[in-house]
Design a protein around this motif. Structure first.
Motif, mmCIF file in Angstrom:
data_model
loop_
_atom_site.group_PDB
_atom_site.id
_atom_site.type_symbol
_atom_site.label_atom_id
_atom_site.label_comp_id
_atom_site.label_asym_id
_atom_site.label_seq_id
_atom_site.Cartn_x
_atom_site.Cartn_y
_atom_site.Cartn_z
ATOM 1 N N THR A 66 0.615 -0.831 -0.212
ATOM 2 C CA THR A 66 0.057 0.383 -0.006
ATOM 3 C C THR A 66 1.107 0.828 0.275
ATOM 4 O O THR A 66 2.049 0.640 -0.546
ATOM 5 N N ASP A 67 0.024 2.508 0.390
ATOM 6 C CA ASP A 67 0.744 4.127 0.191
ATOM 7 C C ASP A 67 0.925 4.119 1.267
ATOM 8 O O ASP A 67 -0.126 3.836 2.114
ATOM 9 N N ALA A 122 3.081 -1.018 -11.690
ATOM 10 C CA ALA A 122 2.008 -1.145 -10.858
ATOM 11 C C ALA A 122 3.100 0.465 -9.509
ATOM 12 O O ALA A 122 2.680 1.037 -8.986
ATOM 13 N N GLN A 124 3.977 3.347 -10.136
ATOM 14 C CA GLN A 124 3.106 4.125 -10.401
ATOM 15 C C GLN A 124 1.921 4.447 -9.305
ATOM 16 O O GLN A 124 2.032 5.803 -8.759
ATOM 17 N N ASP A 125 1.603 3.716 -8.395
ATOM 18 C CA ASP A 125 0.588 3.772 -7.312
ATOM 19 C C ASP A 125 1.120 4.201 -6.391
ATOM 20 O O ASP A 125 0.661 4.846 -5.535
ATOM 21 N N TYR A 126 2.234 4.053 -5.949
ATOM 22 C CA TYR A 126 3.717 4.388 -4.224
ATOM 23 C C TYR A 126 3.520 6.330 -4.798
ATOM 24 O O TYR A 126 4.978 6.575 -4.284
ATOM 25 N N SER A 128 2.537 9.145 -6.618
ATOM 26 C CA SER A 128 2.009 9.980 -6.233
ATOM 27 C C SER A 128 2.192 11.356 -5.284
ATOM 28 O O SER A 128 2.857 10.773 -4.391
ATOM 29 N N PRO A 132 -3.109 9.626 -0.769
ATOM 30 C CA PRO A 132 -4.263 8.912 -1.786
ATOM 31 C C PRO A 132 -5.308 9.987 -0.223
ATOM 32 O O PRO A 132 -5.468 10.462 0.624
ATOM 33 N N ARG A 143 2.981 12.820 -11.265
ATOM 34 C CA ARG A 143 3.685 11.797 -10.406
ATOM 35 C C ARG A 143 4.937 12.609 -9.854
ATOM 36 O O ARG A 143 5.402 13.173 -10.985
#
Ligand SMILES: Cc1cc2nc3c(=O)[nH]c(=O)nc-3n(C[C@H](O)[C@H](O)[C@H](O)COP(=O)(O)O)c2cc1C
Length: 184
Positions: A66-67, A122, A124-126, A128, A132, A143
């Motif tokens: 997860t972030d 994947a 990219q999900d972390y 930002s 979130p 990004r």
């Protein structure tokens, strides 16, 4: 699992559940690969989809990514008890896994998992720049360059198994006290 064969013994059902969980992380199309993780902030319940990343110790330990800035991380740190719900239409099996959650944001395990993930889309999900859930002007997020990757360990303390079947539904509990049939 062998489609059509209905397991009768609790011990063989438990073994099949554990084997199926291990299969789920290795099979992108397995319906148990994505589950719903329920947590609480102490006032209200919360839930979201998560991907099962690793299964170890005969499915006694599950790993999620997860972030580190996500709401669930703050919730887990304050209230480590959660439930992970998995449903497979193919198997006709629902699992409600009682889990004790633990977040790791640094150390060898996190950096080696991040090193592997960094090379994939994947990552990219972390990346930002904003946590979130932050409000943004445009739906496609910007990004940043720094990862906010975290690993969540889920220690399974109980498995509530429900089988939906045309010949009658069945439910069983597997926990520290052993295993037993319960009313569906
Ligand atoms: C199919 C699917 C898989 C997802 N997998 C993950 C995941 O493995 N980890 C994660 O943090 N969020 C994942 N998400 C996003 C979460 O469901 C959620 O929207 C996000 O993590 C924010 O949740 P939170 O505010 O409760 O922390 C996934 C979403 C979907 C639809």
């Amino acid at each position: 699992m062998n489609a059509g064969v209905r397991l009768e013994q609790l011990a063989e059902i438990e073994a099949a559940i554990r084997a199926e969980l291990a299969r789920a992380v290795q099979t992108p199309t397995h319906e148990w690969r994505v589950g719903v993780l329920a947590t609480t902030d102490g006032r209200a319940g919360d839930a979201r989809s998560v991907v099962l990343r690793e299964v170890a110790d005969d499915a006694a330990t599950l790993t999620l990514f997860t972030d580190a800035r996500s709401a669930k991380v703050a919730q887990v740190r304050a209230h480590p008890e959660g439930t992970l719900v998995l449903w497979s239409h193919t198997l006709g099996w629902q699992l409600r896994l009682r889990v004790t959650l633990d977040v790791e944001t640094e150390g060898l395990l996190v950096s080696s998992a991040w090193a592997r993930l960094m090379m994939t889309p994947a990552a990219q999900d972390y990346l930002s720049p904003l946590p979130p859930g932050s409000p943004v002007e445009h739906p496609a997020p910007e990004r940043g360059s720094r990862g906010h990757f975290a690993v969540i360990h889920a220690q399974v303390s109980a498995i509530d198994w429900l089988e939906l079947h045309a010949d009658g539904h069945r439910r069983a509990l597997f926990d520290a006290e052993g295993c037993r049939w319960i009313v569906p």
